[in-house]
Write a protein that holds these residues in place. Structure first.
Motif, PDB file in Angstrom:
ATOM      1  N   TYR A   1       0.838  -1.198   0.000  1.00  8.41           N
ATOM      2  CA  TYR A   1       0.000   0.000   0.000  1.00  8.41           C
ATOM      3  C   TYR A   1       0.874   1.251   0.000  1.00  8.41           C
ATOM      4  CZ  TYR A   1      -3.359   3.514   1.556  1.00  8.41           C
ATOM      5  OH  TYR A   1      -4.127   4.640   1.646  1.00  8.41           O
ATOM      6  N   PHE A   2       1.886   1.277   0.856  1.00 11.51           N
ATOM      7  CA  PHE A   2       2.689   2.485   0.997  1.00 11.51           C
ATOM      8  C   PHE A   2       3.692   2.674  -0.144  1.00 11.51           C
ATOM      9  CE2 PHE A   2       1.253   2.168   5.496  1.00 11.51           C
ATOM     10  CZ  PHE A   2       0.597   3.393   5.519  1.00 11.51           C
ATOM     11  N   ALA A   3       3.976   1.630  -0.893  1.00 11.41           N
ATOM     12  CA  ALA A   3       4.779   1.815  -2.109  1.00 11.41           C
ATOM     13  C   ALA A   3       4.038   2.734  -3.086  1.00 11.41           C
ATOM     14  CB  ALA A   3       5.073   0.468  -2.765  1.00 11.41           C
ATOM     15  N   ALA A   4       2.724   2.532  -3.195  1.00 12.45           N
ATOM     16  CA  ALA A   4       1.916   3.404  -4.059  1.00 12.45           C
ATOM     17  C   ALA A   4       1.829   4.814  -3.482  1.00 12.45           C
ATOM     18  CB  ALA A   4       0.518   2.809  -4.234  1.00 12.45           C
ATOM     19  N   VAL A   5       1.787   4.917  -2.140  1.00 12.01           N
ATOM     20  CA  VAL A   5       1.767   6.231  -1.486  1.00 12.01           C
ATOM     21  C   VAL A   5       3.040   7.003  -1.827  1.00 12.01           C
ATOM     22  CG1 VAL A   5       1.899   7.372   0.770  1.00 12.01           C
ATOM     23  CG2 VAL A   5       0.220   5.563   0.380  1.00 12.01           C
ATOM     24  N   THR A   6       4.184   6.337  -1.795  1.00 13.38           N
ATOM     25  CA  THR A   6       5.456   6.987  -2.119  1.00 13.38           C
ATOM     26  C   THR A   6       5.436   7.531  -3.538  1.00 13.38           C
ATOM     27  OG1 THR A   6       6.616   5.477  -0.625  1.00 13.38           O
ATOM     28  CG2 THR A   6       7.953   6.660  -2.230  1.00 13.38           C
ATOM     29  N   GLU A   7       4.991   6.713  -4.451  1.00 10.46           N
ATOM     30  CA  GLU A   7       4.935   7.134  -5.850  1.00 10.46           C
ATOM     31  C   GLU A   7       4.017   8.356  -6.017  1.00 10.46           C
ATOM     32  OE1 GLU A   7       3.688   5.166 -10.186  1.00 10.46           O
ATOM     33  OE2 GLU A   7       4.052   3.882  -8.426  1.00 10.46           O
ATOM     34  N   LYS A   8       2.878   8.309  -5.346  1.00 11.52           N
ATOM     35  CA  LYS A   8       1.907   9.403  -5.441  1.00 11.52           C
ATOM     36  C   LYS A   8       2.484  10.719  -4.923  1.00 11.52           C
ATOM     37  CE  LYS A   8      -2.323  10.899  -3.031  1.00 11.52           C
ATOM     38  NZ  LYS A   8      -3.372  10.483  -2.068  1.00 11.52           N
ATOM     39  N   PHE A   9       3.102  10.696  -3.722  1.00 13.30           N
ATOM     40  CA  PHE A   9       3.532  11.937  -3.107  1.00 13.30           C
ATOM     41  C   PHE A   9       4.869  12.441  -3.643  1.00 13.30           C
ATOM     42  CE2 PHE A   9       0.462  10.906   0.403  1.00 13.30           C
ATOM     43  CZ  PHE A   9      -0.317  12.043   0.231  1.00 13.30           C
ATOM     44  N   ARG A  10       5.663  11.567  -4.249  1.00 15.08           N
ATOM     45  CA  ARG A  10       6.865  12.083  -4.907  1.00 15.08           C
ATOM     46  C   ARG A  10       6.497  12.798  -6.203  1.00 15.08           C
ATOM     47  NH1 ARG A  10      11.637   7.557  -3.774  1.00 15.08           N
ATOM     48  NH2 ARG A  10      11.790   8.026  -1.527  1.00 15.08           N
ATOM     49  N   ALA A  11       5.436  12.335  -6.842  1.00 13.89           N
ATOM     50  CA  ALA A  11       4.980  12.998  -8.064  1.00 13.89           C
ATOM     51  C   ALA A  11       4.279  14.314  -7.750  1.00 13.89           C
ATOM     52  CB  ALA A  11       4.053  12.076  -8.841  1.00 13.89           C
TER      53      ALA A  11
END
Length: 423
Positions: free
Chosen positions: A217-227
């Protein structure tokens, strides 16, 4: 002198903590007879049981001498420790979080979020949290006079607050609640991943599966907030750098997981425990309605009373003396916050819930450099909930038998049936 096995078994037994009085009585005996004593149980590395408020503060104060991360930060048997190290490539904890690192790494990680959750920094959140509190007060009152306060309010309100601060969408809240309960209540058949009694091997397998689900779940969170960076806590974690480099995988995932799980579960336990105490002593409601300034004392006493984190482990790195005992380098110590918050040398009537205490130096948040990062947010959200609820609540009493979770680590009420009237 070794701690008698019967007492040692009681204070490590997850089922014993579902009946707080049993554990309280065991620790009362230990404090009276041998307040800093070594437990030697089959299958466990020997460990010191630290029961007094002063001794725990002294250990927490000396973070260079007593480490969190050299061994497991949570009480685990020898076989469990070996399996964890097989899964993690030699590290003693499944999750590498703030509570399981030391020194510069801990200071650097803590510094990522700390400036954003000081009392001054969170002050602007007050009206947003008050709006959330009113929503959940309305939700409680919609039950028309009876509800399970733990399941219907206490589990959900702190969850909404922390997920809002983190930047987690509301539709993901049931998922986060489910995984949090699996993580902290692995010994409880009502709440664990399998919804069944588990062997120690299956418990570890279950914890690993829950951890991996959180990491996905948090792998997707990282991608979202880095973008698309924002001012949410999860965005701070995703974009944080130490010495010019992004956090490594275990640092980042550990940060997300502890913020998203401990960030609400401990407050949920305290909130549920506060209502349980109030329903048993309903005269306190009239006192606080007459003098809302007492709500702060009510919050602080509920933190002392519930002690949602029952223990942390520390390992000694150099020979020293604590509480008159010689502690050797390599020794493992169990800091019992439940016992410390019942220390008769610190509180008059420690087994009574009282909002008239002039001094309440509770240590449920820990002490020293490892003191709970979210303590000010937790106090604020509890205070605001009670302020909003007590404006409308007229009477409250228990409507059945309360139940507590089965856990020797993070534990609290899972069912608090109440009957109430409101205006």
């Amino acid at each position: 002198m070794a701690l008698p096995n019967e007492l040692a078994q009681t204070i490590i037994d997850p089922k014993a903590y579902s009946n707080r009085e049993v554990v309280d009585e065991a620790f009362r005996t230990i404090r009276a007879t041998a307040p800093l004593v070594k437990a030697q149980l089959d299958g466990f590395e020997p460990f010191w049981v630290v029961t007094r408020h002063a001794d725990i503060k002294e250990i927490e104060r000396q973070s260079d001498f007593f480490h969190n991360g050299d061994k497991s930060t949570f009480l685990t048997n020898i076989e469990g420790n070996a399996r964890v190290q097989m899964l993690t490539g030699g590290e003693p904890n499944l999750i590498r979080s703030l509570v399981s690192v030391d020194g510069k790494e801990h200071k650097d990680l803590r510094g990522i979020v700390f400036p954003h959750i000081t009392p001054r920094a969170i002050k602007p959140l007050e009206e947003q949290i008050r709006s959330i509190a009113r929503e959940f007060v309305d939700h409680m009152l919609s039950f028309d006079g009876e509800c399970d306060f733990a399941a219907d309010v206490a589990f959900l309100y702190p969850l909404r607050v922390i997920m809002t601060v983190l930047g987690v969408p509301q539709e993901d809240e049931p998922f986060m609640l489910k995984l949090t309960q699996e993580l902290f209540n692995n010994a409880d058949p009502e709440l664990n991943r399998a919804r069944a009694e588990l062997s120690p091997e299956d418990m570890l397998k279950s914890l690993w599966e829950t951890t991996m689900e959180l990491e996905r779940y948090f792998a997707a969170v990282t991608e979202k907030f880095r973008a698309n960076p924002t001012d949410h806590i999860n965005s701070l974690i995703a974009n944080a750098k130490i010495d010019g480099e992004y956090l490594n995988h275990r640092q980042m995932m550990g940060y997300y997981i502890i913020a998203a799980t401990a960030g609400h579960d401990t407050t949920s336990n305290t909130t549920a425990g506060a209502m349980w105490a109030l329903a048993e002593k309903p005269e306190m409601l009239a006192q606080m309605k007459a003098d809302p300034a007492l709500i702060n004392a009510f919050v602080e006493e509920s933190i002392r009373w519930e002690v949602p984190v029952k223990h942390f482990m520390r390992s000694c790195v150099a020979d020293c003396e604590i509480g008159g005992q010689q502690i050797k380098a390599g020794d493992w110590l169990m800091l019992s916050y439940q016992s410390a918050n019942r220390d008769e040398t610190v509180w008059a009537d420690p087994f009574e819930f009282r909002i008239d205490r002039e001094n309440n130096p509770q240590i449920a948040f820990g002490y020293g450099v490892h003191v709970c990062l979210g303590q000010h947010l937790a106090r604020m959200e509890m205070r605001i909930l009670w302020e909003e609820l007590f404006k409308r609540l007229e009477t409250v009493e228990l409507a059945g038998k309360g139940e507590r979770t089965i856990s020797n680590f993070v534990c609290g009420p899972k069912h608090v049936p109440i009957r109430f009237t409101a205006n």
